[in-house]
Design an enzyme around this catalytic site. Sequence first.
Site, mmCIF file in Angstrom:
data_model
loop_
_atom_site.group_PDB
_atom_site.id
_atom_site.type_symbol
_atom_site.label_atom_id
_atom_site.label_comp_id
_atom_site.label_asym_id
_atom_site.label_seq_id
_atom_site.Cartn_x
_atom_site.Cartn_y
_atom_site.Cartn_z
ATOM 1 N N GLN A 138 -4.483 -1.116 9.682
ATOM 2 C CA GLN A 138 -4.464 -2.467 9.123
ATOM 3 C C GLN A 138 -5.107 -3.458 10.091
ATOM 4 O OE1 GLN A 138 -3.340 -3.275 5.954
ATOM 5 N NE2 GLN A 138 -4.096 -5.340 6.361
ATOM 6 N N LYS A 172 0.847 -1.202 0.000
ATOM 7 C CA LYS A 172 0.000 0.000 0.000
ATOM 8 C C LYS A 172 0.879 1.247 0.000
ATOM 9 C CE LYS A 172 -3.839 -2.313 2.266
ATOM 10 N NZ LYS A 172 -4.476 -2.716 3.500
ATOM 11 N N ASP A 191 -10.837 3.497 3.926
ATOM 12 C CA ASP A 191 -11.212 2.080 3.833
ATOM 13 C C ASP A 191 -12.727 1.929 3.667
ATOM 14 O OD1 ASP A 191 -9.317 0.099 3.756
ATOM 15 O OD2 ASP A 191 -8.932 0.121 5.924
#
Length: 286
Positions: free
Chosen positions: A97, A53, A120
């Site tokens: 995460q 990422k 997200d």
Amino acid sequence: MNGKLIDGREIGKQIREEIKERVEGLKAKGYTPGLAVIIVGDDQASHTYVKNKQKSSVEVGMKSELIKLPATVTEEELLAEIDKLNHDDTIHGILVQLPLPKHIDENRVILAIDAKKDVDGFHPENVGKMMIGQPTFLPCTPYGIIKLLERTNTPIQGKHAVVIGRSNIVGKPMGQLLLQRDATVTYCHSRTADLAKYTTQADIVIVAVGRAKMINETHIKEGAVVIDVGMNRDEFGKLCGDVDFDRVKEKASAITPVPGGVGPMTITMLLKNTLLSAEAVYANQK
Ligand code: NDP
């Protein structure tokens, strides 16, 4: 192979080129989109995802910030880090995460992220907006799958889509996004009595379960489009999806491989959401 390969690497690359151009446009006005990633503990797979990422965000010209916290970090300490990022004007996207260590409440963490920086798309405010079709950050994996279907000119309207899996991050939002595009949607899950009964009726099958090669040609209608979200290891330790690719590829009209299908799109849409966030901030400042 009958089935046309849906190349997520190539489609993801094209979209990232478009993102890069828009990032350059913002930078020319003195404005750099920034993505912050928080990782807790030392789970190897999570570190690999985060590294990818970060690398991708730098490649499109974004500012990238990585915050590594030990597995022993307290929930309060993690929330304090998020709060700092919420107030940092150089950061437009915040990602924590998952999974987190057991002593940390994931829901509290997601709620702590400023919904305007929730790239997200997991914050309940954004999930709610998605449900009622208001503009918001769409969760990256389902958003990426929609882009795969759109960019391969796969018709969605009026089609029967079967989504296998009902997680909050993949299955549930996937069905919603397909519904918004006028598909007729069926959800299947671990308690579905006769999975093949539903999947064999589907024009589009999205598999997000996490069980290596559980879907084979007996589950699929001739000519169906098959999207494989799963990321598993087979008996030889090789990365594979939830779909038995070799058995399904002859029957499907189009199919995503694993790796190289959905995975690259997830990261790409994270960058897209970060770009949209930065563009929204910039538009408000003009
Ligand atoms: P979850 O474990 O949260 O959800 C799995 C879903 O599959 C559940 O809804 C479960 O049903 C259902 N399920 C389990 N067994 C069966 C079965 N035998 N038949 C039908 N349905 C079943 O997983 P995620 O949604 O987070 O992820 C799914 C997969 O996708 C994983 O392999 C993950 O690694 C991968 N993934 C890949 C991404 C990418 O970018 N490529 C991104 C995110 C995930 P129930 O609700 O009844 O328990």
